[in-house]
Design an enzyme around this catalytic site. Structure first.
Site, short mmCIF file in Angstrom:
data_model
loop_
_atom_site.label_atom_id
_atom_site.label_comp_id
_atom_site.label_asym_id
_atom_site.label_seq_id
_atom_site.Cartn_x
_atom_site.Cartn_y
_atom_site.Cartn_z
N CYS A 33 0.82 -1.22 0.00
CA CYS A 33 0.00 0.00 0.00
C CYS A 33 0.85 1.26 0.00
O CYS A 33 0.33 2.36 -0.20
CB CYS A 33 -0.94 0.02 1.20
SG CYS A 33 -0.07 0.09 2.77
N CYS A 102 -2.10 -3.87 8.47
CA CYS A 102 -1.72 -2.51 8.86
C CYS A 102 -1.07 -2.50 10.24
O CYS A 102 -0.21 -1.66 10.52
CB CYS A 102 -2.94 -1.60 8.87
SG CYS A 102 -3.93 -1.71 7.38
FE1 FES Z 1 -1.43 0.50 4.30
FE2 FES Z 1 -3.18 0.10 6.16
S1 FES Z 1 -3.56 0.20 4.04
S2 FES Z 1 -1.05 0.23 6.37
#
Ligand code: FES
Length: 122
Positions: A33, A102
């Site tokens: 992400c 996360c």
């Molecule tokens: Fe990247 Fe939560 S979506 S740490």
């Protein structure tokens, strides 16, 4: 979807910022992400006196970062090393399964900062 504790730590994160001349610094990123977390430690007599964090990331990453700082303050280095993403998520009364990754950011950044501290104080 998110517990009250997650929303509380996301809306009102604890220990945001940085520590000048920190005794340990850890930074990790999540490749999928692109979120990044940096953690700073102040350590005295092997006890974590202060922790600050900066997280460029999603709400769950901010909430878990905030929680991990609260959990680490007052612990010895070895006690803090056994904190995992699981224990942080449990302290927040859980995270949605899609957001468990996360919480890795928070636990990993703490572990990196402790490793950094140990390297300088071996
Ligand atoms: Fe990247 Fe939560 S979506 S740490």
């Amino acid at each position: 979807m998110y517990t009250d504790k997650v929303m509380d730590h996301f809306s009102n994160p604890r220990n945001v910022g940085e520590i000048e001349n920190a005794d340990g610094v850890g930074e990790v990123g999540n490749a999928s992400c692109g979120d990044i977390m940096k953690i700073y430690l102040r350590v005295e007599d092997n006890v974590i006196q202060d922790v600050k964090f900066k997280t460029f990331g999603c709400g769950a990453a901010i909430a878990t970062s905030s929680m991990v700082t609260e959990m680490a303050i007052g612990k010895t280095i070895d006690e803090a090393l056994v904190l995992t993403n699981q224990t942080v998520a449990e302290a927040l009364d859980g995270l949605p399964p899609a957001k468990m990754h996360c919480s890795n950011l928070a636990a990993d950044a703490l572990h990196e900062a402790i490793k950094n501290y140990k390297e300088h104080n071996a």
